[in-house]
Design a protein around this motif. Structure first.
Motif, PDB file in Angstrom:
ATOM      1  N   ARG A 168       0.854  -1.174   0.000  1.00 14.91           N
ATOM      2  CA  ARG A 168       0.000   0.000   0.000  1.00 14.91           C
ATOM      3  C   ARG A 168       0.892   1.226   0.000  1.00 14.91           C
ATOM      4  NH1 ARG A 168      -3.018   3.277   3.317  1.00 14.91           N
ATOM      5  NH2 ARG A 168      -1.746   2.712   5.104  1.00 14.91           N
ATOM      6  N   ILE A 169       0.742   2.074  -1.012  1.00 20.14           N
ATOM      7  CA  ILE A 169       1.521   3.297  -1.071  1.00 20.14           C
ATOM      8  C   ILE A 169       0.886   4.293  -0.109  1.00 20.14           C
ATOM      9  CG2 ILE A 169       2.212   5.227  -2.546  1.00 20.14           C
ATOM     10  CD1 ILE A 169       2.334   3.199  -4.844  1.00 20.14           C
ATOM     11  N   THR A 170       1.689   4.802   0.813  1.00 14.51           N
ATOM     12  CA  THR A 170       1.137   5.692   1.829  1.00 14.51           C
ATOM     13  C   THR A 170       1.347   7.167   1.475  1.00 14.51           C
ATOM     14  OG1 THR A 170       3.211   5.397   3.025  1.00 14.51           O
ATOM     15  CG2 THR A 170       1.353   4.061   3.719  1.00 14.51           C
ATOM     16  N   SER A 171       2.385   7.440   0.692  1.00  9.04           N
ATOM     17  CA  SER A 171       2.609   8.816   0.248  1.00  9.04           C
ATOM     18  C   SER A 171       3.587   8.803  -0.917  1.00  9.04           C
ATOM     19  CB  SER A 171       3.161   9.675   1.392  1.00  9.04           C
ATOM     20  OG  SER A 171       4.461   9.247   1.729  1.00  9.04           O
ATOM     21  N   PHE A 172       3.660   9.910  -1.625  1.00  8.45           N
ATOM     22  CA  PHE A 172       4.690  10.046  -2.655  1.00  8.45           C
ATOM     23  C   PHE A 172       5.004  11.522  -2.843  1.00  8.45           C
ATOM     24  CE2 PHE A 172       2.151  11.796  -6.071  1.00  8.45           C
ATOM     25  CZ  PHE A 172       0.874  11.311  -5.840  1.00  8.45           C
ATOM     26  N   LYS A 173       6.184  11.782  -3.351  1.00  8.51           N
ATOM     27  CA  LYS A 173       6.544  13.151  -3.654  1.00  8.51           C
ATOM     28  C   LYS A 173       7.504  13.120  -4.831  1.00  8.51           C
ATOM     29  CE  LYS A 173      10.445  13.156  -0.557  1.00  8.51           C
ATOM     30  NZ  LYS A 173      11.163  13.663   0.564  1.00  8.51           N
ATOM     31  N   GLY A 174       7.531  14.208  -5.587  1.00  9.78           N
ATOM     32  CA  GLY A 174       8.407  14.151  -6.735  1.00  9.78           C
ATOM     33  C   GLY A 174       8.563  15.455  -7.474  1.00  9.78           C
ATOM     34  N   ILE A 175       9.489  15.408  -8.408  1.00  4.31           N
ATOM     35  CA  ILE A 175       9.700  16.498  -9.349  1.00  4.31           C
ATOM     36  C   ILE A 175       8.968  16.095 -10.618  1.00  4.31           C
ATOM     37  CG2 ILE A 175      11.428  17.706 -10.735  1.00  4.31           C
ATOM     38  CD1 ILE A 175      13.415  17.155  -8.423  1.00  4.31           C
ATOM     39  N   ASN A 294      12.667  14.075 -14.413  1.00  5.14           N
ATOM     40  CA  ASN A 294      11.615  13.946 -13.419  1.00  5.14           C
ATOM     41  C   ASN A 294      12.009  12.843 -12.444  1.00  5.14           C
ATOM     42  OD1 ASN A 294      10.265  15.686 -15.100  1.00  5.14           O
ATOM     43  ND2 ASN A 294       8.386  14.511 -15.168  1.00  5.14           N
ATOM     44  N   ALA A 295      11.502  12.920 -11.226  1.00  7.37           N
ATOM     45  CA  ALA A 295      11.797  11.886 -10.238  1.00  7.37           C
ATOM     46  C   ALA A 295      10.644  11.795  -9.253  1.00  7.37           C
ATOM     47  CB  ALA A 295      13.087  12.212  -9.494  1.00  7.37           C
ATOM     48  N   VAL A 296      10.262  10.604  -8.880  1.00  6.02           N
ATOM     49  CA  VAL A 296       9.209  10.427  -7.878  1.00  6.02           C
ATOM     50  C   VAL A 296       9.647   9.375  -6.869  1.00  6.02           C
ATOM     51  CG1 VAL A 296       6.802   9.806  -7.445  1.00  6.02           C
ATOM     52  CG2 VAL A 296       7.415  10.926  -9.579  1.00  6.02           C
ATOM     53  N   THR A 297       9.456   9.672  -5.592  1.00  9.87           N
ATOM     54  CA  THR A 297       9.705   8.683  -4.542  1.00  9.87           C
ATOM     55  C   THR A 297       8.371   8.239  -3.949  1.00  9.87           C
ATOM     56  OG1 THR A 297      11.842   9.634  -3.958  1.00  9.87           O
ATOM     57  CG2 THR A 297      10.794   8.244  -2.311  1.00  9.87           C
ATOM     58  N   PHE A 298       8.137   6.936  -3.973  1.00 15.40           N
ATOM     59  CA  PHE A 298       6.943   6.365  -3.357  1.00 15.40           C
ATOM     60  C   PHE A 298       7.316   5.773  -2.001  1.00 15.40           C
ATOM     61  CE2 PHE A 298       6.138   6.038  -7.908  1.00 15.40           C
ATOM     62  CZ  PHE A 298       4.868   6.586  -7.990  1.00 15.40           C
ATOM     63  N   SER A 299       6.522   6.049  -0.995  1.00 13.95           N
ATOM     64  CA  SER A 299       6.707   5.379   0.293  1.00 13.95           C
ATOM     65  C   SER A 299       5.587   4.365   0.432  1.00 13.95           C
ATOM     66  CB  SER A 299       6.625   6.380   1.441  1.00 13.95           C
ATOM     67  OG  SER A 299       7.649   7.329   1.309  1.00 13.95           O
ATOM     68  N   SER A 300       5.967   3.128   0.687  1.00 12.61           N
ATOM     69  CA  SER A 300       4.933   2.111   0.838  1.00 12.61           C
ATOM     70  C   SER A 300       5.029   1.485   2.210  1.00 12.61           C
ATOM     71  CB  SER A 300       5.078   1.054  -0.247  1.00 12.61           C
ATOM     72  OG  SER A 300       6.352   0.470  -0.163  1.00 12.61           O
ATOM     73  N   GLU A 301       3.952   0.805   2.583  1.00 15.03           N
ATOM     74  CA  GLU A 301       3.849   0.318   3.955  1.00 15.03           C
ATOM     75  C   GLU A 301       4.921  -0.719   4.262  1.00 15.03           C
ATOM     76  OE1 GLU A 301      -0.170  -0.315   6.612  1.00 15.03           O
ATOM     77  OE2 GLU A 301      -0.079  -1.099   4.581  1.00 15.03           O
ATOM     78  N   HIS A 302       5.167  -1.620   3.316  1.00 23.70           N
ATOM     79  CA  HIS A 302       6.050  -2.741   3.633  1.00 23.70           C
ATOM     80  C   HIS A 302       7.348  -2.777   2.835  1.00 23.70           C
ATOM     81  CE1 HIS A 302       2.868  -4.450   6.057  1.00 23.70           C
ATOM     82  NE2 HIS A 302       2.045  -4.117   5.091  1.00 23.70           N
ATOM     83  N   SER A 303       7.342  -2.253   1.621  1.00 23.45           N
ATOM     84  CA  SER A 303       8.563  -2.410   0.832  1.00 23.45           C
ATOM     85  C   SER A 303       9.423  -1.147   0.804  1.00 23.45           C
ATOM     86  CB  SER A 303       8.250  -2.922  -0.575  1.00 23.45           C
ATOM     87  OG  SER A 303       7.172  -2.250  -1.144  1.00 23.45           O
ATOM     88  N   GLY A 304       9.187  -0.240   1.745  1.00 27.88           N
ATOM     89  CA  GLY A 304      10.080   0.898   1.905  1.00 27.88           C
ATOM     90  C   GLY A 304       9.865   1.991   0.868  1.00 27.88           C
ATOM     91  N   GLN A 305      10.934   2.743   0.627  1.00 28.26           N
ATOM     92  CA  GLN A 305      10.864   3.855  -0.319  1.00 28.26           C
ATOM     93  C   GLN A 305      11.507   3.473  -1.633  1.00 28.26           C
ATOM     94  OE1 GLN A 305      12.509   7.450   1.312  1.00 28.26           O
ATOM     95  NE2 GLN A 305      10.496   8.014   2.080  1.00 28.26           N
ATOM     96  N   GLN A 306      10.851   3.829  -2.717  1.00 33.70           N
ATOM     97  CA  GLN A 306      11.442   3.596  -4.027  1.00 33.70           C
ATOM     98  C   GLN A 306      11.350   4.839  -4.880  1.00 33.70           C
ATOM     99  OE1 GLN A 306       9.115   0.502  -3.694  1.00 33.70           O
ATOM    100  NE2 GLN A 306      10.805  -0.562  -2.757  1.00 33.70           N
ATOM    101  N   THR A 307      12.418   5.081  -5.629  1.00 32.26           N
ATOM    102  CA  THR A 307      12.454   6.271  -6.474  1.00 32.26           C
ATOM    103  C   THR A 307      12.576   5.858  -7.925  1.00 32.26           C
ATOM    104  OG1 THR A 307      13.576   7.431  -4.694  1.00 32.26           O
ATOM    105  CG2 THR A 307      13.665   8.441  -6.874  1.00 32.26           C
ATOM    106  N   ILE A 308      11.831   6.524  -8.775  1.00 31.18           N
ATOM    107  CA  ILE A 308      11.954   6.262 -10.202  1.00 31.18           C
ATOM    108  C   ILE A 308      12.261   7.574 -10.917  1.00 31.18           C
ATOM    109  CG2 ILE A 308       9.428   6.033 -10.197  1.00 31.18           C
ATOM    110  CD1 ILE A 308       9.678   4.512 -12.789  1.00 31.18           C
ATOM    111  N   ILE A 309      13.219   7.511 -11.801  1.00 26.28           N
ATOM    112  CA  ILE A 309      13.770   8.711 -12.429  1.00 26.28           C
ATOM    113  C   ILE A 309      13.822   8.540 -13.947  1.00 26.28           C
ATOM    114  CG2 ILE A 309      15.852  10.156 -12.640  1.00 26.28           C
ATOM    115  CD1 ILE A 309      16.592   9.193  -9.791  1.00 26.28           C
ATOM    116  N   GLY A 310      13.446   9.554 -14.685  1.00 26.95           N
ATOM    117  CA  GLY A 310      13.576   9.498 -16.130  1.00 26.95           C
ATOM    118  C   GLY A 310      13.222  10.834 -16.751  1.00 26.95           C
TER     119      GLY A 310
END
Lengths: 335, 335
Positions: A168-175, A294-310
């Motif tokens: 479950r994604i709990t928050s995200f932030k990004g450029i 652009n870059a976005v970091t997703f925070s999820s409940e169990h699998s931590g933070q992940q960032t995707i960039i392109g």
């Protein structure tokens, strides 16, 4: 699959080129043979139930400025074409309008009403009316997809929806806006806001009216689309607290740099609140990318933070996102 | 779905905890109700066709050191349990062995031979015999999944496979080992290789025998898994040209820094060649992450370059990757 292309600018043309160069490959790999059966721009239309000749369509646009110059081309309006031509999918790529979403919204609604799936690379209708458009799609039993609206070719929406399945994604932030990121990166190198903006315009990154970018409207539109799709919120543009970058000074940027930070236009969503605002970000944060990235970091409940960039833009990149949507629609509806 | 858990270390236990905390949510959201019907570790086994009580299973492991202490627990071997207990899925999470892949390989082969799908978080069998294991899975009509082997909870494999559908990945490169990245980051801060390694061991990032990390074996194993899965290559460990970080000096790191670069242990694949080697990376490159982070950049034919960044390890994170695999197996086979 029969596709109607509405709007034939950079993305529409790139999509036609992509189909031209990959038709054999697409059929052998995905069993899909997309045909553009109609194409309509501001000045004319081209229709061919067996599929338009894409090279000639591109030539007509290039040499005469409109697809209406295609042989037996005509003057049908987008709505006429969408209503009357038989097709499975309408690709809406007219320019984004964040005031009233038109003409994109009417195109999308007409397409869905006549039983056609919709792929939109136009952010306007989605930013202004996401919840009701999804409702309408469900009511009409069609799919509405929009991978190209966020991140260009970078599959930010798919990443959140598919790759983090089971979490479950709990928050995200990004450029989410490359133009403002380019300007802020240039300011870090010492340029004033004004010269950085000029530089961005010269390079073709900024629009004639830069407000869409520098006042944070574009980032806000993408934030709205993500909040609806990724977090299941029911929000529109008016729910975003938005501040642009026009008041960021070189002094602000320098002070941030002294603290090991950079100022970025950050779009953030924490399931309650939507914000677009210039923020200090640590330079060691994966989200702290430069140039038009652009870059976005997703925070999820169990699998931590992940960032995707392109890269967040580009005609061919966005066209590849359209193709992904097309394959998904085929996989979902024809199997 | 009935699951046999083989190996009950950090990941196995985290998976049990994840199921405990999310059973209601998983059922309502994905319609899946995973039951662990057997669990076996080095010293014993626990079997219950209706599903083990996970809290008591965790307690038995914690207080007595083995799941054999579970009520009516026994001394069955992993192979006996895999062969004789009815289940849909075997979760293989015994420790990675890159010499001969055992005992993981035998567990996986036995599971597939008896018609069970396999989720492996054990890299050994895949790094040493990916092509033949996939063949065996196809032959037996079962699925073999291994999301947790690369990137921990960061869905690197899914990203490449799903999000870039419709495009062709032409190459990728990345930081696939968090321990060496931590050591190199510390060396940038001025520590010698030896003190950085000591620091990593103290923090629990490095193994008792650090060769797996510092000689590049772990990164090479992950590279092999990715090359097979993402690029469709048929390769194993012996196809990797591998250099570790043991010969990187503080002087090398400093010189790189003067050029605006950092030295990273980069695993790279360009569809012909597999390399793991310390390389200079520009600090502005999105792949240039610090600490224990992992990062991979994919280059695709049409949608450009995309980078995905996240923690490469962690029990709960890896357990969430197992859960994604489980949901995928259910979606693919039960629908």
């Amino acid at each position: 699959m029969r596709v109607i292309v509405v709007g034939f600018g950079v993305v529409g043309q790139s999509f036609a080129k992509l189909l031209l160069s990959r038709s054999a490959d697409l059929y052998s790999k995905y069993g899909i043979k997309p045909r553009i059966v109609a194409c309509v721009d501001n000045d004319g239309s081209a229709v061919a139930p067996a599929g338009l000749d894409l090279q000639r369509l591109l030539d007509a646009k290039k040499t005469k400025g409109t697809v209406g110059a295609y042989e037996r081309g005509g003057k049908f309006s987008p709505l006429q074409v969408i209503e009357s031509v038989e097709a499975e999918v309408v690709l809406e790529c007219t320019p984004t309008n964040l005031n009233d979403g038109e003409p994109g919204t009417s195109h999308i609604i007409t397409a869905m009403r006549t039983g056609k799936h919709v792929i939109s690379v136009n952010k306007g209708p989605l930013a202004l009316a996401f919840p009701s458009l999804i409702e309408l799609a469900n009511y009409n039993g069609v799919m509405l997809r929009f991978s190209g609206t966020v991140g260009g070719g970078t599959p930010i929406l798919e990443f959140a929806k598919r790759c983090l399945k089971g979490d479950r994604i709990t928050s995200f932030k990004g450029i989410l806006n490359g133009t403002t990121n380019y300007i802020l990166s240039k300011m870090e190198e010492g340029l004033t806001y004004e010269s950085a903006l000029q530089d961005a315009s010269k390079k073709g990154y900024a629009e004639a009216n830069p407000s869409l970018d520098v006042d944070g409207f574009d980032a806000a539109a993408k934030l709205v689309i993500m909040a609806n799709w990724v977090m299941g919120m029911k929000v529109t543009m008016k729910d975003v607290k938005r501040t642009g970058i026009t008041k960021v000074t070189v002094t602000d940027v320098k002070k941030a740099a002294q603290r090991g930070n950079a100022i970025k236009l950050i779009a953030a969503c924490d399931s309650r609140q939507l914000d677009v605002t210039p923020s200090e970000v640590a330079k060691t944060d994966p989200i702290c990318v430069n140039g038009t990235l652009n870059a976005v970091t997703f925070s999820s409940e169990h699998s931590g933070q992940q960032t995707i960039i392109g890269r967040g833009a580009g005609g061919m990149e966005t066209a590849s996102a359209v193709l992904r949507d097309l394959i998904e629609i085929r996989d979902t509806t024809f199997s």
